[in-house]
Scaffold this motif. Structure first.
Motif, PDB file in Angstrom:
ATOM      1  N   ALA A 214       3.354   5.396   3.545  1.00 27.39           N
ATOM      2  CA  ALA A 214       2.139   4.710   3.999  1.00 27.39           C
ATOM      3  C   ALA A 214       1.036   5.712   4.303  1.00 27.39           C
ATOM      4  CB  ALA A 214       2.452   3.886   5.241  1.00 27.39           C
ATOM      5  N   GLN A 215      -0.160   5.433   3.776  1.00 25.81           N
ATOM      6  CA  GLN A 215      -1.345   6.229   4.062  1.00 25.81           C
ATOM      7  C   GLN A 215      -2.495   5.271   4.339  1.00 25.81           C
ATOM      8  OE1 GLN A 215      -2.215   9.373   1.203  1.00 25.81           O
ATOM      9  NE2 GLN A 215      -0.065   9.474   0.591  1.00 25.81           N
ATOM     10  N   ARG A 216      -3.270   5.589   5.354  1.00 24.46           N
ATOM     11  CA  ARG A 216      -4.340   4.677   5.781  1.00 24.46           C
ATOM     12  C   ARG A 216      -5.275   4.308   4.631  1.00 24.46           C
ATOM     13  NH1 ARG A 216      -6.418   3.365  10.732  1.00 24.46           N
ATOM     14  NH2 ARG A 216      -5.038   4.882  11.727  1.00 24.46           N
ATOM     15  N   THR A 217      -5.593   5.275   3.765  1.00 26.44           N
ATOM     16  CA  THR A 217      -6.559   5.011   2.693  1.00 26.44           C
ATOM     17  C   THR A 217      -6.019   4.093   1.610  1.00 26.44           C
ATOM     18  OG1 THR A 217      -5.819   7.037   1.570  1.00 26.44           O
ATOM     19  CG2 THR A 217      -7.732   7.216   3.036  1.00 26.44           C
ATOM     20  N   HIS A 218      -4.704   3.913   1.563  1.00 28.36           N
ATOM     21  CA  HIS A 218      -4.127   3.079   0.513  1.00 28.36           C
ATOM     22  C   HIS A 218      -4.324   1.582   0.764  1.00 28.36           C
ATOM     23  CE1 HIS A 218      -1.052   6.307  -1.012  1.00 28.36           C
ATOM     24  NE2 HIS A 218      -2.310   6.597  -1.294  1.00 28.36           N
ATOM     25  N   PHE A 219      -4.491   1.195   2.031  1.00 32.20           N
ATOM     26  CA  PHE A 219      -4.465  -0.236   2.328  1.00 32.20           C
ATOM     27  C   PHE A 219      -5.739  -0.974   1.916  1.00 32.20           C
ATOM     28  CE2 PHE A 219      -0.998   1.548   4.701  1.00 32.20           C
ATOM     29  CZ  PHE A 219       0.008   0.635   4.434  1.00 32.20           C
ATOM     30  N   PRO A 220      -6.936  -0.411   2.107  1.00 33.60           N
ATOM     31  CA  PRO A 220      -8.111  -1.106   1.553  1.00 33.60           C
ATOM     32  C   PRO A 220      -8.040  -1.266   0.037  1.00 33.60           C
ATOM     33  CG  PRO A 220      -8.775   0.515   3.190  1.00 33.60           C
ATOM     34  CD  PRO A 220      -7.327   0.754   2.929  1.00 33.60           C
ATOM     35  N   SER A 221      -7.542  -0.255  -0.677  1.00 37.67           N
ATOM     36  CA  SER A 221      -7.445  -0.378  -2.134  1.00 37.67           C
ATOM     37  C   SER A 221      -6.342  -1.357  -2.516  1.00 37.67           C
ATOM     38  CB  SER A 221      -7.210   0.990  -2.779  1.00 37.67           C
ATOM     39  OG  SER A 221      -6.003   1.563  -2.349  1.00 37.67           O
ATOM     40  N   ARG A 222      -5.285  -1.425  -1.691  1.00 40.11           N
ATOM     41  CA  ARG A 222      -4.241  -2.438  -1.923  1.00 40.11           C
ATOM     42  C   ARG A 222      -4.832  -3.841  -1.877  1.00 40.11           C
ATOM     43  NH1 ARG A 222      -0.585  -4.454   2.129  1.00 40.11           N
ATOM     44  NH2 ARG A 222      -2.372  -4.305   3.533  1.00 40.11           N
ATOM     45  N   ASN A 223      -5.807  -4.035  -0.967  1.00 42.02           N
ATOM     46  CA  ASN A 223      -6.375  -5.366  -0.781  1.00 42.02           C
ATOM     47  C   ASN A 223      -7.097  -5.872  -2.021  1.00 42.02           C
ATOM     48  OD1 ASN A 223      -5.385  -5.294   1.807  1.00 42.02           O
ATOM     49  ND2 ASN A 223      -7.326  -4.752   2.756  1.00 42.02           N
ATOM     50  N   ARG A 224      -7.656  -4.963  -2.831  1.00 35.05           N
ATOM     51  CA  ARG A 224      -8.355  -5.418  -4.046  1.00 35.05           C
ATOM     52  C   ARG A 224      -7.341  -6.001  -5.035  1.00 35.05           C
ATOM     53  NH1 ARG A 224      -6.734  -0.600  -5.968  1.00 35.05           N
ATOM     54  NH2 ARG A 224      -6.886  -0.162  -8.202  1.00 35.05           N
TER      55      ARG A 224
ATOM     56  N   VAL B 275       4.906  -5.606  -5.588  1.00 39.19           N
ATOM     57  CA  VAL B 275       4.015  -4.919  -6.512  1.00 39.19           C
ATOM     58  C   VAL B 275       3.301  -3.778  -5.805  1.00 39.19           C
ATOM     59  CG1 VAL B 275       2.055  -5.206  -8.091  1.00 39.19           C
ATOM     60  CG2 VAL B 275       3.601  -7.112  -7.670  1.00 39.19           C
ATOM     61  N   SER B 276       3.121  -2.667  -6.522  1.00 41.03           N
ATOM     62  CA  SER B 276       2.337  -1.557  -5.996  1.00 41.03           C
ATOM     63  C   SER B 276       1.736  -0.772  -7.142  1.00 41.03           C
ATOM     64  CB  SER B 276       3.219  -0.637  -5.152  1.00 41.03           C
ATOM     65  OG  SER B 276       2.472   0.493  -4.710  1.00 41.03           O
ATOM     66  N   GLU B 277       0.559  -0.191  -6.893  1.00 40.80           N
ATOM     67  CA  GLU B 277      -0.009   0.735  -7.869  1.00 40.80           C
ATOM     68  C   GLU B 277       0.441   2.164  -7.604  1.00 40.80           C
ATOM     69  OE1 GLU B 277      -4.278   1.379  -7.779  1.00 40.80           O
ATOM     70  OE2 GLU B 277      -4.360   0.899  -5.639  1.00 40.80           O
ATOM     71  N   HIS B 278       1.201   2.349  -6.527  1.00 43.38           N
ATOM     72  CA  HIS B 278       1.643   3.687  -6.144  1.00 43.38           C
ATOM     73  C   HIS B 278       3.073   3.934  -6.628  1.00 43.38           C
ATOM     74  CE1 HIS B 278      -1.949   3.995  -3.751  1.00 43.38           C
ATOM     75  NE2 HIS B 278      -1.649   2.864  -3.152  1.00 43.38           N
ATOM     76  N   PRO B 279       3.400   5.152  -7.027  1.00 42.24           N
ATOM     77  CA  PRO B 279       4.735   5.426  -7.565  1.00 42.24           C
ATOM     78  C   PRO B 279       5.806   5.334  -6.488  1.00 42.24           C
ATOM     79  CG  PRO B 279       3.455   7.445  -7.408  1.00 42.24           C
ATOM     80  CD  PRO B 279       2.512   6.328  -7.115  1.00 42.24           C
ATOM     81  N   PRO B 280       7.057   5.129  -6.883  1.00 48.78           N
ATOM     82  CA  PRO B 280       8.152   5.071  -5.915  1.00 48.78           C
ATOM     83  C   PRO B 280       8.161   6.292  -5.015  1.00 48.78           C
ATOM     84  CG  PRO B 280       8.918   4.453  -8.099  1.00 48.78           C
ATOM     85  CD  PRO B 280       7.517   4.943  -8.272  1.00 48.78           C
TER      86      PRO B 280
ATOM     87  N   GLY C 136       0.824  -1.201   0.000  1.00 53.30           N
ATOM     88  CA  GLY C 136       0.000   0.000   0.000  1.00 53.30           C
ATOM     89  C   GLY C 136       0.857   1.249   0.000  1.00 53.30           C
ATOM     90  N   THR C 137       2.154   1.068  -0.147  1.00 59.83           N
ATOM     91  CA  THR C 137       3.127   2.153  -0.270  1.00 59.83           C
ATOM     92  C   THR C 137       3.743   2.083  -1.665  1.00 59.83           C
ATOM     93  OG1 THR C 137       4.843   0.687   0.585  1.00 59.83           O
ATOM     94  CG2 THR C 137       3.660   2.043   2.188  1.00 59.83           C
ATOM     95  N   GLY C 138       4.731   2.924  -1.939  1.00 60.04           N
ATOM     96  CA  GLY C 138       5.476   2.769  -3.176  1.00 60.04           C
ATOM     97  C   GLY C 138       6.235   1.452  -3.173  1.00 60.04           C
ATOM     98  N   PRO C 139       6.659   0.971  -4.335  1.00 53.12           N
ATOM     99  CA  PRO C 139       7.322  -0.331  -4.390  1.00 53.12           C
ATOM    100  C   PRO C 139       8.677  -0.346  -3.691  1.00 53.12           C
ATOM    101  CG  PRO C 139       7.539   0.826  -6.479  1.00 53.12           C
ATOM    102  CD  PRO C 139       6.577   1.633  -5.645  1.00 53.12           C
ATOM    103  N   ASP C 140       9.203   0.831  -3.386  1.00 52.65           N
ATOM    104  CA  ASP C 140      10.503   0.950  -2.724  1.00 52.65           C
ATOM    105  C   ASP C 140      10.388   1.301  -1.254  1.00 52.65           C
ATOM    106  OD1 ASP C 140       9.389   3.413  -3.347  1.00 52.65           O
ATOM    107  OD2 ASP C 140      11.319   4.408  -3.580  1.00 52.65           O
ATOM    108  N   VAL C 141       9.172   1.268  -0.707  1.00 52.20           N
ATOM    109  CA  VAL C 141       8.944   1.706   0.678  1.00 52.20           C
ATOM    110  C   VAL C 141       8.416   0.531   1.500  1.00 52.20           C
ATOM    111  CG1 VAL C 141       7.752   3.343   2.184  1.00 52.20           C
ATOM    112  CG2 VAL C 141       8.460   4.047  -0.112  1.00 52.20           C
ATOM    113  N   PRO C 142       9.296  -0.205   2.188  1.00 53.24           N
ATOM    114  CA  PRO C 142       8.816  -1.300   3.035  1.00 53.24           C
ATOM    115  C   PRO C 142       7.958  -0.757   4.175  1.00 53.24           C
ATOM    116  CG  PRO C 142      11.206  -1.421   2.708  1.00 53.24           C
ATOM    117  CD  PRO C 142      10.765  -0.086   2.199  1.00 53.24           C
ATOM    118  N   TYR C 143       6.869  -1.474   4.460  1.00 57.32           N
ATOM    119  CA  TYR C 143       6.010  -1.081   5.579  1.00 57.32           C
ATOM    120  C   TYR C 143       5.484  -2.337   6.247  1.00 57.32           C
ATOM    121  CZ  TYR C 143       2.465   1.207   8.361  1.00 57.32           C
ATOM    122  OH  TYR C 143       1.711   1.663   9.418  1.00 57.32           O
TER     123      TYR C 143
END
Length: 376
Positions: free
Chosen positions: A205-215, A196-201, A171-178
């Motif tokens: 971490a943002q709270r709203t990114h994680f539900p969309s990551r789950n899809r 894999v991430s849909e977010h750019p490098p 749910g972060t950029g592909p270069d940002v471990p969380y």
């Protein structure tokens, strides 16, 4: 005119609704052509004023950062227009416009099972996640998870311990471990699997990114296994999204005194498969994995799946197979949901999903928002 990679990054960074940008890409045949089409074409395909402005004046710093990340070995960008865009992900209601991949993008086509659950599991839950992941990986399935603390970490570690394949959807950029504590795990997965991430490098971490990551996690997987989950948890969101995408959902039961078993028990009451071992999952997924393997063989043999002339009606597929014939007759020219196809054919959702995948890649069937129809 920008090349396709730069143009795709600009389209991706425009934000807002994804469907208009997917439609623009599809109509123009590629990112550079879509960007060159101009504001009138952008508006005709449904882009709003903010998106048009973003395409006219892209963020140079963000574009440069993404291009620099893509220069490194093992880093790739897969767009909606790309024939290597993962086929299972195309079939979810809201597929991402593009994916940033660190590692092997071919893994996104490999039959995978998502193993998810609590970030604060019990010792038994952590052991179950690792045991299931080891057995799934040893069987040849990839293990997908979100690289969060707890169950996710145990699942990735279990797959790696078995020498198997694992896929992390961030749910972060592909270069940002969380979390940051998983930096070493992030590097190991990128080295032998895929991150894999849909977010750019650089995306934090943002709270709203994680539900969309789950899809995306649910969409890349043939099935989702929930190990431990409270009544309200991200794992249950992943399970719901998996079910909405027509995928299998399994849950491991637990003690009635364990609050982290309540989410699993709720899933089972709602129709999820109760599983006590990884073998239960492996046996249930045999037909689906076979369908994906057949689809992959077709992808490697015929890079373009839409070569059938528009003027010729597609022939009834696999007429010698009564199940395919039954499904073809159940399909109409209007989009039809999975529940209705199950009712019309008497076949299980798992069997239908496998068959529809093959027919889709043969160019016989189209899927939009989880509904299927004959290709016109």
């Amino acid at each position: 005119m920008p090349d396709d990679i730069a143009a795709l990054l600009i389209l991706h960074a425009a934000g807002g609704a994804v469907a208009p940008r997917r439609a623009l890409l599809q109509a123009c045949g590629g990112p550079a052509a879509a960007l060159a089409a101009g504001a009138r074409a952008w508006r005709q395909h449904g882009l709003d004023a903010a998106q048009v402005q973003a395409l006219r004046r892209p963020d140079a710093a963000q574009l440069g950062n993404s291009l620099a990340w893509l220069q490194a070995p093992g880093h790739q960008l897969l767009g909606w227009h790309d024939p290597d865009y993962p086929v299972l992900l195309r079939r979810i209601p809201s597929p991402p416009l593009a994916l940033f991949v660190a590692g092997d993008p071919a893994l996104l086509w490999h039959p995978a099972v998502a193993v998810v659950g609590s970030r604060g599991p019990t010792a038994g839950g952590r052991d179950n996640a690792g045991d299931f992941a080891r057995a799934l990986a040893a069987s040849g399935l990839a293990v997908a998870s979100g690289m969060a603390a707890g169950i996710d970490t145990a699942a990735h570690e279990g797959a790696l311990a078995a020498g198997g394949l694992t896929l992390a959807v961030l749910g972060t950029g592909p270069d940002v471990p969380y979390p940051r504590a998983n930096s070493g795990l992030h590097a190991r997965i990128a080295g032998s699997g895929a991150v894999v991430s849909e977010h750019p490098p650089g995306t934090a971490a943002q709270r709203t990114h994680f539900p969309s990551r789950n899809r995306i996690l649910a969409g890349l997987s043939l099935a989702t296994v929930v190990v431990e989950a409270a009544q309200r948890s991200g794992a249950l969101i992943t399970a719901r999204l998996a079910a909405e995408a027509g995928r299998e959902v399994f849950a491991i039961p637990g003690s009635i005194h364990n609050p982290l078993a309540r989410g699993c028990h709720r899933l089972i009451r709602d129709g999820a498969g109760l599983v006590e071992s990884a073998q239960d999952v492996i046996a249930a997924l045999g037909p689906l994995a076979a369908g994906l393997a057949e689809a992959l063989r077709g992808r490697l043999a015929a890079p373009m799946f839409h070569d059938t002339p528009a003027s010729s009606a597609p022939a009834e597929p696999r007429a010698v197979d009564p199940d395919y014939k039954c499904l073809w007759q159940a399909l109409g020219h209007d989009p039809t949901g999975m529940d209705l196809l199950v009712s019309r054919t008497g076949l299980t959702a798992a069997k239908l999903s496998s068959m529809l995948l093959v027919m889709e890649l043969e160019g016989r069937v189209v899927v939009e928002h989880g509904r299927y129809s004959r290709k016109r």
